[in-house]
Design an enzyme around this catalytic site. Structure first.
Site, PDB file in Angstrom:
ATOM      1  N   ARG A 168      10.259   5.911   6.417  1.00 41.38           N
ATOM      2  CA  ARG A 168       8.918   6.453   6.217  1.00 41.38           C
ATOM      3  C   ARG A 168       7.964   5.993   7.305  1.00 41.38           C
ATOM      4  NH1 ARG A 168       7.615   5.860   0.548  1.00 41.38           N
ATOM      5  NH2 ARG A 168       8.675   7.862   0.644  1.00 41.38           N
ATOM      6  N   TYR A 169       8.096   4.751   7.697  1.00 42.12           N
ATOM      7  CA  TYR A 169       7.188   4.180   8.688  1.00 42.12           C
ATOM      8  C   TYR A 169       7.898   4.151  10.045  1.00 42.12           C
ATOM      9  CZ  TYR A 169       4.636   2.350   4.606  1.00 42.12           C
ATOM     10  OH  TYR A 169       3.935   2.206   3.444  1.00 42.12           O
TER      11      TYR A 169
ATOM     12  N   ARG B 292      10.269   0.567  10.578  1.00 42.61           N
ATOM     13  CA  ARG B 292      11.048  -0.121   9.541  1.00 42.61           C
ATOM     14  C   ARG B 292      11.640   0.873   8.541  1.00 42.61           C
ATOM     15  NH1 ARG B 292       5.746  -0.245   9.165  1.00 42.61           N
ATOM     16  NH2 ARG B 292       4.589  -0.540   7.221  1.00 42.61           N
TER      17      ARG B 292
ATOM     18  N   CYS C  52      20.882  -3.103 -11.464  1.00 40.59           N
ATOM     19  CA  CYS C  52      20.084  -4.315 -11.590  1.00 40.59           C
ATOM     20  C   CYS C  52      20.601  -5.071 -12.798  1.00 40.59           C
ATOM     21  CB  CYS C  52      18.623  -3.964 -11.831  1.00 40.59           C
ATOM     22  SG  CYS C  52      17.906  -3.091 -10.441  1.00 40.59           S
TER      23      CYS C  52
ATOM     24  N   CYS D  94      13.996  -2.727 -15.468  1.00 42.69           N
ATOM     25  CA  CYS D  94      12.573  -2.782 -15.784  1.00 42.69           C
ATOM     26  C   CYS D  94      12.161  -1.441 -16.361  1.00 42.69           C
ATOM     27  CB  CYS D  94      11.751  -3.034 -14.529  1.00 42.69           C
ATOM     28  SG  CYS D  94      12.326  -4.434 -13.588  1.00 42.69           S
TER      29      CYS D  94
ATOM     30  N   CYS E 169      10.200   0.723 -13.879  1.00 40.56           N
ATOM     31  CA  CYS E 169      10.783   0.920 -12.547  1.00 40.56           C
ATOM     32  C   CYS E 169      10.397   2.282 -11.951  1.00 40.56           C
ATOM     33  CB  CYS E 169      12.303   0.831 -12.633  1.00 40.56           C
ATOM     34  SG  CYS E 169      13.112   1.066 -11.053  1.00 40.56           S
TER      35      CYS E 169
ATOM     36  N   ARG F  83      11.981   3.728  -9.614  1.00 36.31           N
ATOM     37  CA  ARG F  83      13.198   4.503  -9.342  1.00 36.31           C
ATOM     38  C   ARG F  83      14.014   4.708 -10.610  1.00 36.31           C
ATOM     39  NH1 ARG F  83      13.788   0.715  -4.785  1.00 36.31           N
ATOM     40  NH2 ARG F  83      12.312   1.494  -3.241  1.00 36.31           N
TER      41      ARG F  83
ATOM     42  N   ASP G  52       3.210   3.595 -10.260  1.00 32.85           N
ATOM     43  CA  ASP G  52       3.489   4.913  -9.687  1.00 32.85           C
ATOM     44  C   ASP G  52       3.447   6.044 -10.693  1.00 32.85           C
ATOM     45  OD1 ASP G  52       3.879   4.353  -7.004  1.00 32.85           O
ATOM     46  OD2 ASP G  52       5.879   3.541  -7.402  1.00 32.85           O
TER      47      ASP G  52
ATOM     48  N   ASP H 245       0.880   3.428  -3.701  1.00 39.13           N
ATOM     49  CA  ASP H 245       1.923   4.075  -2.905  1.00 39.13           C
ATOM     50  C   ASP H 245       1.661   5.576  -3.021  1.00 39.13           C
ATOM     51  OD1 ASP H 245       4.102   4.046  -1.225  1.00 39.13           O
ATOM     52  OD2 ASP H 245       5.236   2.657  -2.477  1.00 39.13           O
TER      53      ASP H 245
ATOM     54  N   LYS I 239       2.126   3.052   1.599  1.00 36.74           N
ATOM     55  CA  LYS I 239       1.229   2.233   0.799  1.00 36.74           C
ATOM     56  C   LYS I 239      -0.191   2.243   1.364  1.00 36.74           C
ATOM     57  CE  LYS I 239       5.124  -0.684  -0.282  1.00 36.74           C
ATOM     58  NZ  LYS I 239       6.084  -0.063   0.655  1.00 36.74           N
TER      59      LYS I 239
END
Ligand SMILES: *Cc1c(COP(=O)(O)O)cnc(C)c1O
Ligand code: SF4
Length: 438
Positions: A121-122, A125, A134, A138, A141, A143, A302, A339, A346
Protein backbone atom coordinates in the site's frame (compact mmCIF):
# COMPACT_ATOMS: atom_id res chain seq x y z
CA UNK A 1 -0.66 -24.70 42.33
CA UNK A 2 -0.38 -23.38 38.76
CA UNK A 3 -0.51 -19.61 39.33
CA UNK A 4 -3.79 -18.70 40.85
CA UNK A 5 -7.02 -20.47 41.70
CA UNK A 6 -8.70 -19.75 38.41
CA UNK A 7 -5.83 -21.17 36.43
CA UNK A 8 -5.62 -24.17 38.72
CA UNK A 9 -9.35 -24.82 38.28
CA UNK A 10 -9.16 -24.60 34.53
CA UNK A 11 -6.13 -26.87 34.41
CA UNK A 12 -7.84 -29.39 36.70
CA UNK A 13 -10.81 -29.53 34.42
CA UNK A 14 -8.60 -30.05 31.37
CA UNK A 15 -6.63 -32.95 32.81
CA UNK A 16 -5.97 -34.95 35.95
CA UNK A 17 -2.99 -33.76 37.94
CA UNK A 18 -2.04 -30.90 35.66
CA UNK A 19 1.56 -29.80 35.81
CA UNK A 20 2.80 -26.25 35.89
CA UNK A 21 5.17 -27.15 33.06
CA UNK A 22 2.17 -28.10 30.95
CA UNK A 23 0.35 -24.88 31.70
CA UNK A 24 3.38 -22.95 30.56
CA UNK A 25 3.86 -25.06 27.45
CA UNK A 26 2.44 -23.13 24.52
CA UNK A 27 1.70 -26.26 22.56
CA UNK A 28 -0.28 -27.65 25.48
CA UNK A 29 -2.18 -24.36 25.60
CA UNK A 30 -2.90 -24.59 21.86
CA UNK A 31 -3.99 -28.19 22.11
CA UNK A 32 -6.47 -27.33 24.83
CA UNK A 33 -7.77 -24.12 23.31
CA UNK A 34 -11.46 -23.55 23.83
CA UNK A 35 -13.21 -23.86 20.49
CA UNK A 36 -16.82 -24.57 21.46
CA UNK A 37 -19.49 -23.20 23.74
CA UNK A 38 -19.65 -26.56 25.53
CA UNK A 39 -15.97 -26.47 26.31
CA UNK A 40 -16.27 -22.88 27.51
CA UNK A 41 -19.11 -23.88 29.84
CA UNK A 42 -17.23 -26.91 31.06
CA UNK A 43 -14.05 -25.03 31.91
CA UNK A 44 -15.57 -21.91 33.40
CA UNK A 45 -18.68 -23.30 35.05
CA UNK A 46 -20.65 -20.52 33.32
CA UNK A 47 -23.95 -21.76 31.81
CA UNK A 48 -25.85 -20.09 29.02
CA UNK A 49 -29.57 -20.57 28.51
CA UNK A 50 -30.74 -22.60 25.55
CA UNK A 51 -31.59 -19.67 23.28
CA UNK A 52 -28.36 -17.87 23.87
CA UNK A 53 -26.41 -21.03 23.34
CA UNK A 54 -28.04 -21.57 19.95
CA UNK A 55 -27.17 -18.00 18.99
CA UNK A 56 -23.60 -18.41 20.13
CA UNK A 57 -23.16 -21.60 18.15
CA UNK A 58 -24.54 -19.82 15.09
CA UNK A 59 -22.09 -16.93 15.61
CA UNK A 60 -19.09 -19.22 15.95
CA UNK A 61 -20.05 -21.03 12.77
CA UNK A 62 -19.50 -17.79 10.92
CA UNK A 63 -16.60 -16.41 12.98
CA UNK A 64 -14.68 -19.18 14.72
CA UNK A 65 -14.02 -19.28 18.45
CA UNK A 66 -10.65 -20.02 19.92
CA UNK A 67 -9.42 -19.03 23.37
CA UNK A 68 -6.27 -20.26 25.04
CA UNK A 69 -6.74 -21.61 28.59
CA UNK A 70 -4.37 -18.84 29.72
CA UNK A 71 -6.44 -16.02 28.20
CA UNK A 72 -9.63 -17.68 29.45
CA UNK A 73 -8.22 -17.58 32.98
CA UNK A 74 -8.15 -13.77 32.86
CA UNK A 75 -11.94 -13.56 32.65
CA UNK A 76 -13.65 -12.53 35.85
CA UNK A 77 -16.31 -15.23 36.03
CA UNK A 78 -18.46 -13.39 38.54
CA UNK A 79 -18.85 -10.43 36.26
CA UNK A 80 -18.05 -12.01 32.93
CA UNK A 81 -20.55 -10.13 30.78
CA UNK A 82 -18.77 -6.93 31.60
CA UNK A 83 -15.27 -8.34 31.40
CA UNK A 84 -12.89 -6.83 28.84
CA UNK A 85 -11.22 -10.16 28.13
CA UNK A 86 -14.56 -11.95 27.73
CA UNK A 87 -15.71 -9.26 25.30
CA UNK A 88 -12.59 -9.57 23.19
CA UNK A 89 -12.51 -13.36 23.22
CA UNK A 90 -16.02 -14.71 23.35
CA UNK A 91 -18.44 -12.44 21.54
CA UNK A 92 -22.06 -13.08 20.78
CA UNK A 93 -24.95 -12.74 18.36
CA UNK A 94 -24.21 -9.01 17.80
CA UNK A 95 -21.49 -10.14 15.43
CA UNK A 96 -24.06 -11.40 12.97
CA UNK A 97 -25.45 -7.90 12.49
CA UNK A 98 -24.04 -6.37 9.32
CA UNK A 99 -24.56 -2.68 8.67
CA UNK A 100 -24.76 -1.16 5.20
CA UNK A 101 -21.62 0.84 5.86
CA UNK A 102 -19.63 -2.27 6.73
CA UNK A 103 -17.40 -4.07 4.30
CA UNK A 104 -15.88 -7.51 4.00
CA UNK A 105 -12.47 -6.08 3.22
CA UNK A 106 -12.75 -2.49 4.47
CA UNK A 107 -9.10 -1.65 3.89
CA UNK A 108 -9.08 -3.14 0.37
CA UNK A 109 -6.16 -5.31 1.34
CA UNK A 110 -7.09 -7.68 -1.49
CA UNK A 111 -7.14 -4.96 -4.11
CA UNK A 112 -3.71 -3.74 -3.01
CA UNK A 113 -2.33 -7.25 -3.17
CA UNK A 114 0.06 -7.76 -6.09
CA UNK A 115 0.68 -11.41 -5.16
CA UNK A 116 -0.85 -13.84 -2.68
CA UNK A 117 0.04 -12.87 0.88
CA UNK A 118 1.40 -9.38 0.17
CA UNK A 119 -0.39 -6.07 0.67
CA UNK A 120 1.61 -3.28 -0.92
CA UNK A 121 0.00 0.00 0.00
CA UNK A 122 2.79 2.39 0.88
CA UNK A 123 5.81 3.17 -1.30
CA UNK A 124 8.57 1.67 0.83
CA UNK A 125 7.01 -1.10 2.91
CA UNK A 126 4.80 -4.14 2.60
CA UNK A 127 2.54 -6.22 4.79
CA UNK A 128 3.25 -9.93 4.44
CA UNK A 129 0.49 -12.26 5.69
CA UNK A 130 2.39 -15.34 6.76
CA UNK A 131 -0.41 -17.27 8.49
CA UNK A 132 -4.14 -16.87 8.81
CA UNK A 133 -4.45 -18.48 12.19
CA UNK A 134 -4.17 -17.14 15.71
CA UNK A 135 -4.12 -18.78 19.10
CA UNK A 136 -7.06 -16.59 20.12
CA UNK A 137 -9.51 -15.11 17.67
CA UNK A 138 -10.20 -11.52 18.60
CA UNK A 139 -13.86 -10.76 18.20
CA UNK A 140 -12.87 -7.29 16.93
CA UNK A 141 -10.43 -8.55 14.29
CA UNK A 142 -10.30 -6.47 11.12
CA UNK A 143 -9.52 -9.54 9.08
CA UNK A 144 -12.35 -11.49 10.65
CA UNK A 145 -13.67 -12.93 7.43
CA UNK A 146 -10.28 -14.35 6.60
CA UNK A 147 -8.52 -15.15 9.81
CA UNK A 148 -9.38 -18.60 11.07
CA UNK A 149 -11.51 -19.26 8.02
CA UNK A 150 -9.79 -22.50 7.31
CA UNK A 151 -6.76 -23.34 9.38
CA UNK A 152 -4.18 -22.49 6.84
CA UNK A 153 -0.48 -22.22 7.33
CA UNK A 154 1.19 -21.38 4.04
CA UNK A 155 3.78 -23.79 2.75
CA UNK A 156 7.31 -22.70 1.96
CA UNK A 157 6.33 -22.56 -1.70
CA UNK A 158 3.47 -20.20 -0.97
CA UNK A 159 5.67 -18.01 1.20
CA UNK A 160 8.25 -18.01 -1.55
CA UNK A 161 5.84 -16.03 -3.75
CA UNK A 162 5.86 -13.19 -1.24
CA UNK A 163 9.62 -13.39 -0.73
CA UNK A 164 10.12 -13.22 -4.48
CA UNK A 165 7.92 -10.14 -4.73
CA UNK A 166 9.93 -8.38 -2.04
CA UNK A 167 13.20 -9.34 -3.72
CA UNK A 168 11.97 -7.96 -7.04
CA UNK A 169 10.87 -4.62 -5.62
CA UNK A 170 13.91 -2.67 -4.47
CA UNK A 171 11.83 0.15 -2.99
CA UNK A 172 10.68 -2.20 -0.20
CA UNK A 173 12.92 -1.40 2.76
CA UNK A 174 10.57 -2.48 5.56
CA UNK A 175 8.76 -5.82 5.70
CA UNK A 176 5.95 -6.27 8.19
CA UNK A 177 5.08 -9.88 8.98
CA UNK A 178 1.49 -10.21 10.01
CA UNK A 179 -1.33 -12.67 9.67
CA UNK A 180 -3.01 -14.10 11.53
CA UNK A 181 -0.19 -14.42 13.95
CA UNK A 182 3.32 -15.08 12.57
CA UNK A 183 4.30 -16.80 15.82
CA UNK A 184 1.82 -19.56 15.00
CA UNK A 185 4.47 -20.86 12.63
CA UNK A 186 6.87 -23.41 14.06
CA UNK A 187 10.28 -22.08 15.10
CA UNK A 188 12.03 -23.71 12.17
CA UNK A 189 9.78 -22.00 9.65
CA UNK A 190 10.16 -18.63 11.36
CA UNK A 191 13.92 -19.10 11.21
CA UNK A 192 13.78 -19.99 7.52
CA UNK A 193 11.42 -17.14 6.63
CA UNK A 194 13.46 -14.49 8.45
CA UNK A 195 16.67 -15.74 6.92
CA UNK A 196 15.18 -15.59 3.40
CA UNK A 197 13.87 -12.06 3.90
CA UNK A 198 16.99 -10.74 5.57
CA UNK A 199 19.08 -12.01 2.67
CA UNK A 200 17.40 -9.48 0.40
CA UNK A 201 19.88 -6.60 0.25
CA UNK A 202 17.37 -3.74 0.09
CA UNK A 203 15.35 -4.91 3.13
CA UNK A 204 16.56 -2.69 5.97
CA UNK A 205 14.22 -3.81 8.75
CA UNK A 206 11.73 -6.56 9.48
CA UNK A 207 8.79 -6.12 11.80
CA UNK A 208 6.59 -8.76 13.37
CA UNK A 209 3.04 -8.09 14.52
CA UNK A 210 1.93 -10.64 17.11
CA UNK A 211 -0.65 -10.94 19.83
CA UNK A 212 1.16 -13.80 21.56
CA UNK A 213 2.43 -11.74 24.54
CA UNK A 214 -1.24 -10.98 25.28
CA UNK A 215 -3.06 -14.22 24.58
CA UNK A 216 -0.33 -16.85 24.86
CA UNK A 217 2.75 -15.35 26.49
CA UNK A 218 4.36 -18.80 26.87
CA UNK A 219 4.95 -18.77 23.11
CA UNK A 220 7.80 -16.36 23.79
CA UNK A 221 10.34 -19.03 24.62
CA UNK A 222 14.09 -18.67 24.99
CA UNK A 223 14.45 -20.73 21.81
CA UNK A 224 12.24 -18.37 19.86
CA UNK A 225 14.13 -15.34 21.17
CA UNK A 226 17.48 -16.80 20.17
CA UNK A 227 16.20 -17.41 16.64
CA UNK A 228 14.85 -13.88 16.37
CA UNK A 229 18.09 -12.41 17.65
CA UNK A 230 19.86 -13.53 14.49
CA UNK A 231 17.79 -11.16 12.41
CA UNK A 232 18.29 -7.73 13.92
CA UNK A 233 17.15 -5.07 13.32
CA UNK A 234 13.81 -6.66 14.14
CA UNK A 235 10.95 -4.65 15.56
CA UNK A 236 8.08 -6.34 17.37
CA UNK A 237 4.60 -4.93 17.76
CA UNK A 238 2.00 -6.45 19.98
CA UNK A 239 -1.67 -5.78 20.73
CA UNK A 240 -2.69 -5.08 24.33
CA UNK A 241 -6.07 -3.40 24.71
CA UNK A 242 -6.71 -3.37 28.43
CA UNK A 243 -4.57 -3.13 31.57
CA UNK A 244 -6.00 -6.47 32.84
CA UNK A 245 -4.03 -8.16 30.09
CA UNK A 246 -0.71 -7.13 31.56
CA UNK A 247 -0.24 -10.08 33.90
CA UNK A 248 2.93 -11.53 35.39
CA UNK A 249 3.12 -14.01 32.49
CA UNK A 250 2.73 -11.23 29.94
CA UNK A 251 5.40 -9.20 31.72
CA UNK A 252 7.77 -12.13 31.56
CA UNK A 253 7.22 -12.51 27.83
CA UNK A 254 7.77 -8.81 27.25
CA UNK A 255 10.93 -8.85 29.35
CA UNK A 256 12.34 -11.71 27.30
CA UNK A 257 11.71 -9.77 24.11
CA UNK A 258 13.05 -6.49 25.47
CA UNK A 259 16.13 -8.23 26.86
CA UNK A 260 16.55 -9.86 23.45
CA UNK A 261 17.08 -6.34 22.16
CA UNK A 262 13.94 -5.88 20.10
CA UNK A 263 12.26 -2.49 20.13
CA UNK A 264 8.70 -3.20 21.29
CA UNK A 265 5.58 -1.38 20.21
CA UNK A 266 1.89 -1.78 20.92
CA UNK A 267 -1.15 -1.30 18.73
CA UNK A 268 -4.45 -1.03 20.55
CA UNK A 269 -7.90 -0.86 19.07
CA UNK A 270 -10.37 1.55 20.59
CA UNK A 271 -13.28 -0.68 21.62
CA UNK A 272 -16.63 0.37 23.06
CA UNK A 273 -17.15 -0.93 26.60
CA UNK A 274 -13.64 -2.36 26.69
CA UNK A 275 -11.19 0.54 26.72
CA UNK A 276 -13.12 3.62 25.57
CA UNK A 277 -12.20 5.52 28.69
CA UNK A 278 -9.32 7.95 29.22
CA UNK A 279 -8.48 6.43 32.61
CA UNK A 280 -8.40 2.82 31.42
CA UNK A 281 -6.35 3.86 28.42
CA UNK A 282 -3.90 5.81 30.53
CA UNK A 283 -3.46 2.92 32.91
CA UNK A 284 -2.79 0.59 29.97
CA UNK A 285 -0.23 2.97 28.45
CA UNK A 286 1.57 3.40 31.76
CA UNK A 287 1.79 -0.35 32.25
CA UNK A 288 3.11 -0.76 28.73
CA UNK A 289 5.95 1.71 29.17
CA UNK A 290 6.80 0.17 32.53
CA UNK A 291 7.36 -3.02 30.58
CA UNK A 292 9.48 -1.31 27.94
CA UNK A 293 6.74 -1.27 25.32
CA UNK A 294 6.26 1.97 23.41
CA UNK A 295 2.60 2.64 22.55
CA UNK A 296 2.56 2.94 18.76
CA UNK A 297 -0.97 3.18 17.41
CA UNK A 298 -4.44 3.51 18.80
CA UNK A 299 -6.77 2.39 16.02
CA UNK A 300 -10.23 3.59 15.35
CA UNK A 301 -12.23 0.35 14.98
CA UNK A 302 -12.53 -0.56 11.29
CA UNK A 303 -15.66 -0.92 9.21
CA UNK A 304 -15.36 -4.70 9.07
CA UNK A 305 -18.56 -6.72 9.19
CA UNK A 306 -20.06 -7.47 12.55
CA UNK A 307 -18.06 -4.97 14.58
CA UNK A 308 -20.76 -2.34 15.06
CA UNK A 309 -21.07 -3.07 18.79
CA UNK A 310 -17.37 -2.30 19.22
CA UNK A 311 -17.29 0.98 17.33
CA UNK A 312 -17.06 4.36 19.05
CA UNK A 313 -17.43 7.78 17.48
CA UNK A 314 -14.09 9.30 16.46
CA UNK A 315 -14.77 11.97 19.07
CA UNK A 316 -14.07 9.36 21.76
CA UNK A 317 -10.61 8.81 20.37
CA UNK A 318 -9.94 12.54 20.20
CA UNK A 319 -11.15 12.91 23.78
CA UNK A 320 -8.72 10.19 24.85
CA UNK A 321 -5.87 11.88 22.99
CA UNK A 322 -6.80 15.17 24.66
CA UNK A 323 -6.44 13.45 28.03
CA UNK A 324 -2.95 12.22 27.13
CA UNK A 325 -1.17 15.07 25.37
CA UNK A 326 0.62 17.07 28.04
CA UNK A 327 -0.93 14.99 30.80
CA UNK A 328 1.50 12.12 30.54
CA UNK A 329 4.91 11.20 29.12
CA UNK A 330 5.17 11.85 25.41
CA UNK A 331 6.45 8.36 24.76
CA UNK A 332 3.46 6.82 26.54
CA UNK A 333 1.17 8.32 23.93
CA UNK A 334 0.17 6.40 20.81
CA UNK A 335 -0.78 8.00 17.52
CA UNK A 336 -4.52 7.74 17.04
CA UNK A 337 -5.24 6.58 13.49
CA UNK A 338 -8.14 5.83 11.22
CA UNK A 339 -7.29 3.25 8.61
CA UNK A 340 -8.93 4.76 5.54
CA UNK A 341 -11.79 2.64 4.20
CA UNK A 342 -10.97 1.72 0.63
CA UNK A 343 -7.29 1.38 1.34
CA UNK A 344 -5.87 4.88 1.76
CA UNK A 345 -3.70 3.83 4.67
CA UNK A 346 -3.56 5.12 8.21
CA UNK A 347 -4.61 8.69 8.82
CA UNK A 348 -3.51 10.28 12.09
CA UNK A 349 -6.07 12.38 13.94
CA UNK A 350 -5.53 14.70 16.88
CA UNK A 351 -7.26 17.45 18.76
CA UNK A 352 -6.45 20.85 17.23
CA UNK A 353 -3.63 22.78 18.83
CA UNK A 354 -3.23 25.57 16.25
CA UNK A 355 -5.88 28.19 16.93
CA UNK A 356 -4.90 30.80 14.40
CA UNK A 357 -2.11 32.00 12.18
CA UNK A 358 -0.91 35.19 10.55
CA UNK A 359 2.08 35.79 8.29
CA UNK A 360 4.42 36.05 11.25
CA UNK A 361 2.65 34.62 14.25
CA UNK A 362 0.98 31.38 15.23
CA UNK A 363 -1.57 31.20 18.02
CA UNK A 364 -1.54 27.89 19.83
CA UNK A 365 -3.18 26.39 22.87
CA UNK A 366 -1.71 23.89 25.26
CA UNK A 367 -3.31 21.01 27.17
CA UNK A 368 -4.32 23.33 30.03
CA UNK A 369 -6.14 25.71 27.74
CA UNK A 370 -3.40 28.34 27.95
CA UNK A 371 -3.33 30.30 24.70
CA UNK A 372 0.08 31.27 23.54
CA UNK A 373 1.79 32.80 20.51
CA UNK A 374 4.83 31.71 18.63
CA UNK A 375 6.57 34.44 16.70
CA UNK A 376 7.81 33.21 13.36
CA UNK A 377 11.15 34.44 11.95
CA UNK A 378 11.07 37.76 10.09
CA UNK A 379 13.80 36.75 7.75
CA UNK A 380 13.52 33.23 6.56
CA UNK A 381 14.71 32.88 3.06
CA UNK A 382 12.32 30.46 1.36
CA UNK A 383 14.18 27.58 -0.16
CA UNK A 384 13.13 26.78 -3.63
CA UNK A 385 13.30 23.05 -3.90
CA UNK A 386 13.20 21.59 -7.35
CA UNK A 387 14.15 18.17 -6.03
CA UNK A 388 17.36 18.30 -7.99
CA UNK A 389 19.31 17.34 -4.91
CA UNK A 390 22.60 17.18 -6.75
CA UNK A 391 22.64 20.93 -7.21
CA UNK A 392 21.38 21.77 -3.77
CA UNK A 393 23.52 23.75 -1.33
CA UNK A 394 22.19 21.88 1.65
CA UNK A 395 24.50 19.21 2.84
CA UNK A 396 21.98 16.58 1.89
CA UNK A 397 24.16 14.83 -0.61
CA UNK A 398 23.49 11.48 0.87
CA UNK A 399 24.96 9.53 -1.97
CA UNK A 400 22.05 7.25 -2.46
CA UNK A 401 19.11 9.57 -2.82
CA UNK A 402 16.82 7.45 -4.88
CA UNK A 403 13.40 8.78 -4.14
CA UNK A 404 13.19 12.40 -5.13
CA UNK A 405 9.66 12.39 -6.49
CA UNK A 406 7.22 14.20 -4.25
CA UNK A 407 3.81 12.57 -4.13
CA UNK A 408 0.40 13.45 -2.75
CA UNK A 409 0.10 16.48 -0.51
CA UNK A 410 3.89 16.61 -0.31
CA UNK A 411 3.83 17.39 -4.01
CA UNK A 412 1.48 20.32 -3.49
CA UNK A 413 3.94 21.77 -1.01
CA UNK A 414 7.03 21.25 -3.16
CA UNK A 415 8.26 23.75 -5.73
CA UNK A 416 9.18 21.05 -8.15
CA UNK A 417 6.14 20.97 -10.34
CA UNK A 418 3.26 23.18 -11.21
CA UNK A 419 0.42 21.20 -9.62
CA UNK A 420 -1.75 23.47 -7.54
CA UNK A 421 -4.45 20.96 -6.73
CA UNK A 422 -5.22 17.28 -6.49
CA UNK A 423 -8.39 16.44 -8.35
CA UNK A 424 -10.44 13.24 -8.05
CA UNK A 425 -10.32 11.12 -11.16
CA UNK A 426 -14.00 11.37 -12.00
CA UNK A 427 -14.47 15.07 -11.28
CA UNK A 428 -17.33 16.28 -13.50
CA UNK A 429 -16.30 19.89 -13.64
CA UNK A 430 -12.86 18.99 -14.94
CA UNK A 431 -14.25 16.55 -17.51
CA UNK A 432 -16.55 19.34 -18.73
CA UNK A 433 -13.56 21.59 -19.18
CA UNK A 434 -11.80 18.96 -21.18
CA UNK A 435 -14.90 18.44 -23.33
CA UNK A 436 -15.21 22.18 -23.95
CA UNK A 437 -11.57 22.40 -24.88
CA UNK A 438 -11.84 19.36 -27.13
C1 LIG B 1 -0.20 -0.54 8.80
C2 LIG B 1 0.30 -0.97 7.54
C3 LIG B 1 1.66 -0.84 7.22
C4 LIG B 1 2.66 -0.23 8.18
O1 LIG B 1 2.35 1.11 8.40
P1 LIG B 1 3.22 1.96 9.42
O2 LIG B 1 2.46 3.23 9.55
O3 LIG B 1 4.55 2.11 8.79
O4 LIG B 1 3.31 1.19 10.70
C5 LIG B 1 2.08 -1.27 5.99
N1 LIG B 1 1.22 -1.79 5.09
C6 LIG B 1 -0.09 -1.91 5.35
C7 LIG B 1 -0.98 -2.48 4.32
C8 LIG B 1 -0.59 -1.52 6.59
O5 LIG B 1 -1.90 -1.66 6.86
S1 SF4 C 1 -4.43 -11.58 16.83
FE1 SF4 C 1 -4.70 -10.10 15.18
S2 SF4 C 1 -5.13 -11.29 13.32
FE2 SF4 C 1 -5.41 -12.65 15.11
S3 SF4 C 1 -7.58 -12.51 15.55
FE3 SF4 C 1 -6.55 -10.99 16.82
S4 SF4 C 1 -6.63 -9.07 15.64
FE4 SF4 C 1 -7.06 -10.78 14.21
Amino acid sequence: MIYNNTQQNIANRIEDQPKISNWKDWKWQMKHSIRSVDKFEELTGIKFDKNEKTELIETFEKFPLSITPYYLSLIDKKNFRNDPVFKQAFGGIEELTTLKSELEDPLSEDRDSPVEGITHRYPDRVLFHVSNICSMYCRHCTRKRKVGDIDFVPSKDQLQTGIKYIAENPQVRDVLLSGGDPFMLPDSKIDWLLSEISKIPHVEIIRIGTRMPVVLPYRITDDLVSILKKYQPLWINTHFNHPNEITSSAKEALAKLADGGFPLGNQSVLLADVNDCPRIMKSLLHKLVQNRVRPYYLYQCDLSEGLSHFRTPIGKGIEIMESLVGHTSGFARPTYVIDAPGGGGKIPVMPNYIISWSTNKVVLRNYEGVITTYKEPDSYEPKMCDRECEHCNLDLKMGEIDESEAIGIERLLSNKNDSISLIPEDNERISRREENAG
